[in-house]
Enzyme design. Sequence first.
Site, PDB file in Angstrom:
ATOM      1  N   GLY A  49       0.838  -1.197   0.000  1.00  0.00           N
ATOM      2  CA  GLY A  49       0.000   0.000   0.000  1.00  0.00           C
ATOM      3  C   GLY A  49       0.871   1.244   0.000  1.00  0.00           C
ATOM      4  N   LEU A  50       0.197   2.367  -0.179  1.00  0.00           N
ATOM      5  CA  LEU A  50       0.892   3.660  -0.190  1.00  0.00           C
ATOM      6  C   LEU A  50       1.577   3.927   1.141  1.00  0.00           C
ATOM      7  CD1 LEU A  50      -1.971   5.798  -1.790  1.00  0.00           C
ATOM      8  CD2 LEU A  50       0.238   5.282  -2.871  1.00  0.00           C
ATOM      9  N   SER A  51       2.549   4.800   1.134  1.00  0.00           N
ATOM     10  CA  SER A  51       3.149   5.262   2.390  1.00  0.00           C
ATOM     11  C   SER A  51       2.028   5.890   3.237  1.00  0.00           C
ATOM     12  CB  SER A  51       4.225   6.301   2.078  1.00  0.00           C
ATOM     13  OG  SER A  51       4.766   6.811   3.269  1.00  0.00           O
ATOM     14  N   SER A  53      -0.465   4.213   4.491  1.00  0.00           N
ATOM     15  CA  SER A  53      -1.729   3.464   4.373  1.00  0.00           C
ATOM     16  C   SER A  53      -1.966   2.561   5.590  1.00  0.00           C
ATOM     17  CB  SER A  53      -1.745   2.633   3.079  1.00  0.00           C
ATOM     18  OG  SER A  53      -0.688   1.690   3.083  1.00  0.00           O
ATOM     19  N   SER A  56       2.795  -0.854   8.203  1.00  0.00           N
ATOM     20  CA  SER A  56       3.617  -1.145   9.392  1.00  0.00           C
ATOM     21  C   SER A  56       2.738  -1.322  10.622  1.00  0.00           C
ATOM     22  CB  SER A  56       4.601   0.002   9.656  1.00  0.00           C
ATOM     23  OG  SER A  56       5.452   0.161   8.573  1.00  0.00           O
ATOM     24  N   SER A 123       5.934  -1.865  -2.124  1.00  0.00           N
ATOM     25  CA  SER A 123       5.883  -2.813  -3.257  1.00  0.00           C
ATOM     26  C   SER A 123       4.867  -2.356  -4.307  1.00  0.00           C
ATOM     27  CB  SER A 123       5.598  -4.240  -2.780  1.00  0.00           C
ATOM     28  OG  SER A 123       4.598  -4.322  -1.795  1.00  0.00           O
TER      29      SER A 123
HETATM   30  N1  LIG Z   1      10.562   7.954  -2.962  1.00  0.00           N
HETATM   31  C1  LIG Z   1       9.959   7.223  -2.007  1.00  0.00           C
HETATM   32  N2  LIG Z   1       8.833   6.543  -2.289  1.00  0.00           N
HETATM   33  C2  LIG Z   1       8.229   5.807  -1.324  1.00  0.00           C
HETATM   34  N3  LIG Z   1       8.684   5.707  -0.045  1.00  0.00           N
HETATM   35  C3  LIG Z   1       9.819   6.398   0.280  1.00  0.00           C
HETATM   36  C4  LIG Z   1      10.487   7.186  -0.680  1.00  0.00           C
HETATM   37  N4  LIG Z   1      11.571   7.740  -0.061  1.00  0.00           N
HETATM   38  C5  LIG Z   1      11.577   7.318   1.195  1.00  0.00           C
HETATM   39  N5  LIG Z   1      10.521   6.511   1.417  1.00  0.00           N
HETATM   40  C6  LIG Z   1      10.312   5.825   2.704  1.00  0.00           C
HETATM   41  O1  LIG Z   1      10.709   4.467   2.450  1.00  0.00           O
HETATM   42  C7  LIG Z   1       9.650   3.580   2.738  1.00  0.00           C
HETATM   43  C8  LIG Z   1       9.326   2.689   1.523  1.00  0.00           C
HETATM   44  O2  LIG Z   1      10.312   1.694   1.389  1.00  0.00           O
HETATM   45  P1  LIG Z   1       9.910   0.328   0.712  1.00  0.00           P
HETATM   46  O3  LIG Z   1      11.124  -0.524   0.805  1.00  0.00           O
HETATM   47  O4  LIG Z   1       8.666  -0.176   1.324  1.00  0.00           O
HETATM   48  O5  LIG Z   1       9.630   0.785  -0.788  1.00  0.00           O
HETATM   49  S1  LIG Z   1       9.469  -0.127  -2.091  1.00  0.00           S
HETATM   50  O6  LIG Z   1       8.652  -1.300  -1.734  1.00  0.00           O
HETATM   51  O7  LIG Z   1      10.808  -0.530  -2.526  1.00  0.00           O
HETATM   52  O8  LIG Z   1       8.804   0.730  -3.078  1.00  0.00           O
HETATM   53  C9  LIG Z   1       8.416   4.397   3.037  1.00  0.00           C
HETATM   54  O9  LIG Z   1       7.899   3.809   4.217  1.00  0.00           O
HETATM   55  P2  LIG Z   1       6.335   3.722   4.531  1.00  0.00           P
HETATM   56  O10 LIG Z   1       5.927   5.146   4.767  1.00  0.00           O
HETATM   57  O11 LIG Z   1       6.287   2.876   5.756  1.00  0.00           O
HETATM   58  O12 LIG Z   1       5.637   3.095   3.380  1.00  0.00           O
HETATM   59  C10 LIG Z   1       8.916   5.815   3.230  1.00  0.00           C
HETATM   60  O13 LIG Z   1       9.003   6.093   4.609  1.00  0.00           O
HETATM   61  N1  LIG Z   2      -7.056   0.581  10.112  1.00  0.00           N
HETATM   62  C1  LIG Z   2      -5.799   1.047  10.251  1.00  0.00           C
HETATM   63  N2  LIG Z   2      -4.752   0.237  10.014  1.00  0.00           N
HETATM   64  C2  LIG Z   2      -3.486   0.702  10.112  1.00  0.00           C
HETATM   65  N3  LIG Z   2      -3.163   1.983  10.467  1.00  0.00           N
HETATM   66  C3  LIG Z   2      -4.186   2.829  10.705  1.00  0.00           C
HETATM   67  C4  LIG Z   2      -5.539   2.409  10.617  1.00  0.00           C
HETATM   68  N4  LIG Z   2      -6.338   3.470  10.915  1.00  0.00           N
HETATM   69  C5  LIG Z   2      -5.515   4.509  11.176  1.00  0.00           C
HETATM   70  N5  LIG Z   2      -4.217   4.131  11.061  1.00  0.00           N
HETATM   71  C6  LIG Z   2      -3.076   5.056  11.280  1.00  0.00           C
HETATM   72  O1  LIG Z   2      -2.470   5.316  10.015  1.00  0.00           O
HETATM   73  C7  LIG Z   2      -1.067   5.500  10.165  1.00  0.00           C
HETATM   74  C8  LIG Z   2      -0.376   4.496   9.261  1.00  0.00           C
HETATM   75  O2  LIG Z   2       1.025   4.656   9.356  1.00  0.00           O
HETATM   76  P1  LIG Z   2       2.025   3.487   9.004  1.00  0.00           P
HETATM   77  O3  LIG Z   2       1.606   2.224   9.664  1.00  0.00           O
HETATM   78  O4  LIG Z   2       3.406   3.981   9.279  1.00  0.00           O
HETATM   79  O5  LIG Z   2       1.788   3.321   7.433  1.00  0.00           O
HETATM   80  P2  LIG Z   2       2.771   2.713   6.335  1.00  0.00           P
HETATM   81  O6  LIG Z   2       3.605   1.654   7.022  1.00  0.00           O
HETATM   82  O7  LIG Z   2       1.864   2.142   5.286  1.00  0.00           O
HETATM   83  O8  LIG Z   2       3.598   3.846   5.841  1.00  0.00           O
HETATM   84  C9  LIG Z   2      -0.749   5.279  11.643  1.00  0.00           C
HETATM   85  O9  LIG Z   2      -0.689   6.538  12.277  1.00  0.00           O
HETATM   86  C10 LIG Z   2      -1.957   4.491  12.144  1.00  0.00           C
HETATM   87  O10 LIG Z   2      -2.229   4.704  13.510  1.00  0.00           O
END
Ligand SMILES: Nc1ncnc2c1ncn2[C@@H]1O[C@H](COP(=O)(O)OS(=O)(=O)O)[C@@H](OP(=O)(O)O)[C@H]1O
Ligand SMILES: Nc1ncnc2c1ncn2[C@@H]1O[C@H](COP(=O)(O)OP(=O)(O)O)[C@@H](O)[C@H]1O
Length: 218
Positions: A49-51, A53, A56, A123
Amino acid sequence: MSAAPTNPTYGEVTTQGASTNIAWHHTSVDRAARALQRGHRSAILWFTGLSGSGKSTLANAVNSALFEQGLSCYVLDGDNIRHGLCKDLGFSDAAREENIRRIGEVSKLFLDAGVVVLTAFVSPFKADRDKARALVDPGDFIEIHCAADLEVCEGRDTKGLYAKARAGEIKEFTGISSPYEAPEQPELRVPTGSQNLEESVAVVLSYLAAQGVIPQGS
Ligand SMILES: Nc1ncnc2c1ncn2[C@@H]1O[C@H](COP(=O)(O)OS(=O)(=O)O)[C@@H](OP(=O)(O)O)[C@H]1O
Ligand SMILES: Nc1ncnc2c1ncn2[C@@H]1O[C@H](COP(=O)(O)OP(=O)(O)O)[C@@H](O)[C@H]1O
């Protein structure tokens, strides 16, 4: 004799293919034996999913629930893995492909080790996720789409990265300047953008129970 070609990142490489002169060793303790001893099967729970979303947060909460039930489980999280195993990789399409290839292979090892492994990576590309899926048998790869709209994720902006991406300080940011290909037919689509964490955890646990990964009624 001419020297073997070298790769700037990986050193000496062979022109004969990676598997030349390498044999596969079978161990006497196999996945089935581990499942019997531990009382549960292993699986890959692939959160995508999106960052922002909720990958984690949800993977961590599900992992805690499994751990409390005495299951062997482990989270591979994108942010953490990029501090070690994948610290040489950036965010170009090719780097993401290599990132997901490595995680697919590592997840396969966890599967063989009898562990329920939960991966939390953006991903973004379908082809890369499908390659990870193809490494294991049908049923072992459970794709879980953390479905939250870009507006919701950007509104959360838990790490301030969307603001930086909008300001042009981060290039190729997923959802802003790099695409996210949502799974068309994931095993599970969890509306993490609109339901609370407890509800999302319950959705995942009930799916795992229905699939026989964890005991019924847990
Ligand atoms: N350009 C760019 N695009 C997306 N995300 C970015 C980028 N730069 C840094 N980050 C941070 O790195 C986390 C994503 O790493 P991933 O290894 O999950 O990415 S991927 O699956 O290889 O696309 C992602 O973590 P999450 O927010 O937990 O999704 C971001 O915190
Ligand atoms: N149903 C849910 N499942 C997971 N996170 C949620 C949900 N509802 C709200 N959240 C909030 O959304 C944010 C998600 O952040 P995070 O887990 O770091 O996302 P990602 O790992 O996709 O970047 C957290 O602050 C979390 O508390």
